[in-house]
Design a protein around this motif. Structure first.
Motif, mmCIF file in Angstrom:
data_model
loop_
_atom_site.group_PDB
_atom_site.id
_atom_site.type_symbol
_atom_site.label_atom_id
_atom_site.label_comp_id
_atom_site.label_asym_id
_atom_site.label_seq_id
_atom_site.Cartn_x
_atom_site.Cartn_y
_atom_site.Cartn_z
ATOM 1 N N GLY A 200 44.298 -33.432 7.465
ATOM 2 C CA GLY A 200 43.886 -32.717 6.826
ATOM 3 C C GLY A 200 43.867 -30.949 7.122
ATOM 4 N N GLN A 201 44.115 -30.638 8.457
ATOM 5 C CA GLN A 201 44.612 -29.388 8.208
ATOM 6 C C GLN A 201 45.449 -28.861 7.653
ATOM 7 N N MET C 1 27.303 -27.954 2.256
ATOM 8 C CA MET C 1 27.464 -28.619 3.034
ATOM 9 C C MET C 1 27.413 -30.190 2.101
ATOM 10 N N ALA C 3 29.442 -31.202 0.231
ATOM 11 C CA ALA C 3 30.633 -31.929 0.559
ATOM 12 C C ALA C 3 30.829 -32.342 1.800
ATOM 13 N N ASN C 4 30.109 -32.314 2.554
ATOM 14 C CA ASN C 4 30.070 -32.822 3.946
ATOM 15 C C ASN C 4 29.825 -33.916 4.287
ATOM 16 N N ILE C 5 28.435 -34.565 3.429
ATOM 17 C CA ILE C 5 28.208 -35.633 4.166
ATOM 18 C C ILE C 5 29.178 -36.550 3.640
ATOM 19 N N TYR C 7 32.055 -37.040 5.365
ATOM 20 C CA TYR C 7 32.698 -37.033 6.712
ATOM 21 C C TYR C 7 31.415 -37.322 7.414
ATOM 22 N N ILE C 8 30.294 -36.659 7.104
ATOM 23 C CA ILE C 8 28.932 -37.923 8.109
ATOM 24 C C ILE C 8 29.010 -39.045 8.177
ATOM 25 N N PHE C 44 36.690 -41.658 6.191
ATOM 26 C CA PHE C 44 37.387 -40.005 6.632
ATOM 27 C C PHE C 44 38.787 -40.078 5.620
ATOM 28 N N THR C 47 38.091 -39.501 2.262
ATOM 29 C CA THR C 47 37.734 -37.876 1.803
ATOM 30 C C THR C 47 38.703 -36.773 2.221
ATOM 31 N N LEU C 48 39.125 -37.202 2.654
ATOM 32 C CA LEU C 48 40.301 -35.912 2.859
ATOM 33 C C LEU C 48 41.055 -35.616 1.476
ATOM 34 N N ARG C 51 39.537 -32.722 -2.379
ATOM 35 C CA ARG C 51 39.248 -31.282 -2.125
ATOM 36 C C ARG C 51 38.964 -30.905 -3.218
#
Lengths: 523, 115, 115, 159
Positions: A200-201, C1, C3-5, C7-8, C44, C47-48, C51
């Motif tokens: 990801g980074q 925020m 967009a972070n859901i 990941y959470i 995860f 989701t990466l 973007r």
């Protein structure tokens, strides 16, 4: 000569692809009968061993090999895009060093299995999975790609778990395999999450490319923690070692021997992550001390847990944990001193000791597990309380056991002493206490092997084993003799191995810039 | 190839060690050869003395593995008791130990950067 | 925020899976915990790849000349990890079936391999 | 597992060929649409599993033998690795048949298009190999587990 060049160029991939091809061809060849299949599998193992040695001689003489998959134009894309997106194998001196161990152990295991595996069902699948284990080990050692490392780790754990449960009619086989599988699946998934964090980074999966871009941000630190703990768990470091005795004691003896080598492949991955991926960009002192503490804990708790064991293979499994502690200690000292002046004074010697101990341990612990398998083959028990007097009839097995036991206890002139003396003397300059603990552990190791030798081989002939306790069949004898000869030879000429294999490996591990430049070049 | 192995603080040469061992064995054999020939044939040499009790048969006198180091293990009981309790063979605890190591290492690596 | 859901959610799934692995005493539930961790890791990864809002699926024949595609590599990785996950899950359940047939229990505390 | 009701059996038999065709479609079109060898193979395997559920493992086990499925699986794996080996003159996994004009050898058209099945070189061949492996492997897994959990199965677990 053209042909030899072609072989050399393709050697990294042939070492993987040949066993992979053979693994799936084994069930088909197995339809011809037992002999053709066994000859086929053994010859594949011999060819792979020869390829590994050929590749090793070239890598140590001429430097690193980089093999790019599926590309006519090398690592660059046809459009000139230079970020390495292709899958590559990167083989340096450390990789070939580990590959020699894996190839030798697999060869010995296959030869030994010829006589040892007498089950009616699933013999072909046994060899398929054994070759898949070899593929997983070679893959982890050769790959230059983080995600591939995860894939090969999973291939290795799936194949080894299936083999741990090979004798499925015993309930402890499925129990040990299930525990091993749960723990290693969780560990491998943490590796996957860590790889995702790095991807990801930096948007690349190539180990060298990530390594040259790494910043050691907070996310990198989390990835480091996950990777280091997961690989330390896979190599059986205390306090994450409890799966080791379960899996090792439930597996058939040759599989246990290959499992030792498999856990060393995970240890290689741990070192590769610590030295090459992060290297001096991270806080080497903290991670180095973490590995040292894991190593010391493994050494001490492993050996003290081994003393009261009554199952011969559980006892040896705890010794495997204890001996991994030496490797973690030696290389951990190298990591803790990396980049400082102390590294050249004693850090490199400690690393040499730790790395030399890897090959020594694979050989003598493999030998010991094979002798335990020979006892099980004749007596059908692993319980030390039921053994006795085998030295009268199983003379060669007893001799091989003595060689292995003296080597693991670090008695000169066997190979265990050579690597341990490197570790003691260099670690003493780092921290005398650690060195003293290491010596104490050696004493306790000797004590527990005296116990095994006394209870299994000494004493009067037991009436219940009259006529049963005979010498083992010739394939098992050949496998044990091969390992015993290697143990004695490495003990008598340690500097031959250290100068030609171990020192290049230690320097390759510490020389991070060479590894990164081989892929990134001028980019 | 036959040179010494540098260990940082000294060196180690197995061949010299083997050679000196051979010399030691030879000296031992020489000393042994100087001894009394008749000593071997002494009556009852090597027979166990069980406080006057009759000798047990050989099959029953083998010391089994469970009895070796019994005293050591008894003396170390305060150390071994928690250790054995910890190795309870429960797969939940295997995963728990793994998670705990991750947590400890996270604290050791990530926290120094935060503060 | 917003967009972070994902990941959470992915990390929550991992945490629930770890909880199941550590605190459930039934082997099948432990295996389901591993499956949950795996789903979290896969989520995860996927989701990466996504973007920036509005990017389209990376299907070659549908690709417009301009505009953003989502990263295809994480999807390839996820697919690989799903395939591996199937193998791991099938193997674990087979072991559990065989273990149950032999011992009649799935309790993690009742194993014979300990100490 | 024993047989289910007649309705279930009939519907399963009717649906079976369609699921089979759909799975093969997904395998063949792996390089054009989402899907590929693994997904298509899984669909075919699920069709076999549906038959297994409807007709019971004893009846299906008579027709579908585990050793035949293993052989098929080995053939699929060998095909995949063999195709990877075929390119070793250039590099392992080299896309050998791309743009050669043979089967699957057309050049790829750029931009939005309907999609030509006959492109991508070695990739569809590998999809087919993976598809064979996965359909045989997954069916074998479920079949073995179903037979192993039969009541009549020997308690010792051997044979």
């Amino acid at each position: 000569m053209m042909f030899m060049d072609w072989i050399l160029h393709n050697a990294p991939v042939l070492i993987l692809a040949l066993p992979l091809l053979a693994a799936f061809a084994t069930p088909l060849v197995g339809k011809l009968g037992k002999w053709p299949r066994n000859v086929f599998v053994v010859s594949v193992a011999v060819i792979v061993e020869a390829l590994v040695i050929y590749l090793a001689s070239d890598v140590i003489a001429n430097g690193m090999h980089t093999y790019v998959f599926g590309a006519a134009s090398g690592i660059l894309l046809p459009s000139g895009y230079s970020v390495p997106v292709r899958i590559i194998f990167q083989v340096d001196a450390m990789s070939v060093f580990m590959a020699i161990i894996s190839a030798t152990v697999t060869l010995a295991g296959i030869v030994y299995s010829w006589a040892f595996v007498t089950d009616k069902q699933g013999q072909s699948k046994y060899y398929t999975l054994l070759l898949m284990m070899a593929v997983g080990m070679f893959g982890m050692e050769f790959t230059g790609d983080l995600f591939n490392m995860f894939v090969f780790l999973e291939i290795l754990s799936i194949a080894s778990c299936a083999l741990v449960a090979f004798r499925i009619s015993f309930s402890e086989s499925s129990e040990g395999a299930l525990k091993y599988m749960v723990v290693s699946a969780v560990g491998a998934l943490f590796v996957l999450i860590a790889i995702a964090l790095l991807y990801g980074q930096y948007n690349v999966l190539n180990l060298a490319a990530v390594g040259s871009a790494i910043q050691f941000t907070a996310l990198d630190k989390i990835a480091l923690v996950l990777l280091v703990s997961a690989f330390a768990m896979k190599c059986g470091a205390v306090p994450m070692h409890m799966w080791t005795p379960d899996a090792y004691s439930a597996a058939p003896a040759p599989i246990t021997m290959v499992l030792v080598s498999a856990s060393q492949a995970s240890m290689y991955a741990l070192f590769r992550i610590a030295f090459t991926l992060y290297g001096v960009s991270m806080n080497t002192g903290a991670v180095g001390w973490f590995i040292i503490i894991l190593g010391v804990l493994s050494m001490f708790i492993g050996v003290t847990m081994a003393l009261p064991q009554k199952d011969i293979k559980r006892l040896m499994a705890y010794h495997a944990i204890s001996q991994s502690g030496y490797m973690l200690l030696g290389v951990g000292v190298g990591l803790a001193t990396l980049g400082s002046s102390a590294f050249n004074e004693y850090g490199l010697t400690a690393m040499k000791g730790g790395i030399f101990h890897i090959i020594n341990h694979a050989m003598y612990k493999g030998l010991l597990f094979l002798t335990a398998g020979a006892i099980y083959y004749r007596l059908n028990t692993r319980n030390l309380n039921k053994m006795g007097g085998l030295g009268h009839t199983m003379k060669w097995t007893a001799a091989f056991f003595i060689i292995g036991a003296l080597a693991i206890a670090g008695i000169p002139p066997f190979n265990g002493f050579a690597s341990k003396v490197l570790i003691y003397e260099s670690v003493f300059r780092f921290s005398p206490l650690l060195s003293i603990i290491a010596m104490l552990v050696s004493v306790l190791t000797l004590a527990s092997f005296v116990k095994v030798f006394h209870s299994a081989f000494m004493g009067p002939r037991l009436p219940e084993y009259e006529g049963v306790a005979k010498e083992v069949p010739w394939p098992m004898f050949v496998a044990m003799a091969l390992l015993a000869a290697i143990v004695v030879a490495m003990g008598l000429f340690p500097n031959l191995i250290v100068d030609n294999l171990v020192t290049p490996a230690a320097q390759a591990l510490a020389g991070r810039a060479d590894y990164l430049n081989a892929v990134m070049g001028g980019a | 190839m036959f040179g010494p192995l540098e260990t940082g603080a000294g060196y180690w040469t197995p061949l010299v060690w083997v050679g000196s061992m051979v010399v030691v064995v030879l000296v031992t054999l020489v000393i042994r050869g100087l001894g009394e020939r008749t000593a071997k044939n002494t009556h009852m040499k090597g027979d166990p003395f069980m406080s006057g009790n009759p000798e047990v048969s050989k099959e029953n006198s083998h010391v089994r593995a469970g009895n070796i180091y019994w005293g050591f293990l008894k003396a170390m009981e305060p150390y071994y008791k928690p250790l054995m309790k910890w190795h309870n063979g429960n797969v939940n605890d295997y995963v728990l130990m793994f998670i705990m190591v991750i947590a400890v290492l996270l604290l050791a690596i990530v926290l120094p950067g935060v503060f | 925020m917003i967009a972070n859901i994902p990941y959470i959610a992915a990390m929550a799934m991992v945490v629930i899976g770890i909880y199941a692995c550590v605190f459930r005493r039934n082997l099948i539930k432990v295996i389901l915990g591993v499956a949950l961790i795996e789903s979290g890791a896969n989520m995860f990864l996927i989701t990466l790849g996504y973007r920036g809002l509005g990017s389209i699926a990376p299907i070659y024949t549908n690709a417009p000349a301009t505009g953003n595609m989502t990263l295809p590599i994480p999807q390839a990785l996820t697919l690989t990890s799903i395939v591996i996950g199937v193998a791991v899950l099938a193997l674990m359940i087979s072991f559990a079936v065989s273990y149950y047939k032999k011992t009649g229990t799935l309790d993690t505390r009742k194993g014979v391999l300990k100490e | 597992m024993s047989e289910m009701s007649k309705i279930t059996r009939t519907v399963a038999s009717l649906a079976f060929p369609f699921i089979l065709i759909f799975g093969l479609y997904v395998i063949i079109h792996g390089h054009l649409t989402p899907g590929g060898g693994f997904q298509g193979g899984a669909i075919v395997a699920s069709a076999c599993v549906m038959l297994l559920v409807a007709y019971g493992s004893e009846n299906v086990g008579k027709r579908l033998k585990e050793e035949h499925l293993s052989t098929l699986e080995s053939v699929g794996a060998l095909g995949f690795i063999g195709l990877a080996f075929a390119g070793i003159g250039t590099a392992f996994f080299y896309n050998l048949f791309a743009n050669t004009g043979g089967l699957f050898g057309n050049t790829v058209e750029f931009g939005i298009n309907a999609g030509d099945l006959n492109t991508s070189g070695v990739i569809p061949w590998m999809n087919i190999a993976v598809g064979i492996k996965v359909m045989a492997g997954l069916t074998a897994i479920v079949l073995t587990m179903a037979i192993a959990s039969n009541k009549h199965f020997d308690k010792e677990g051997e044979e």
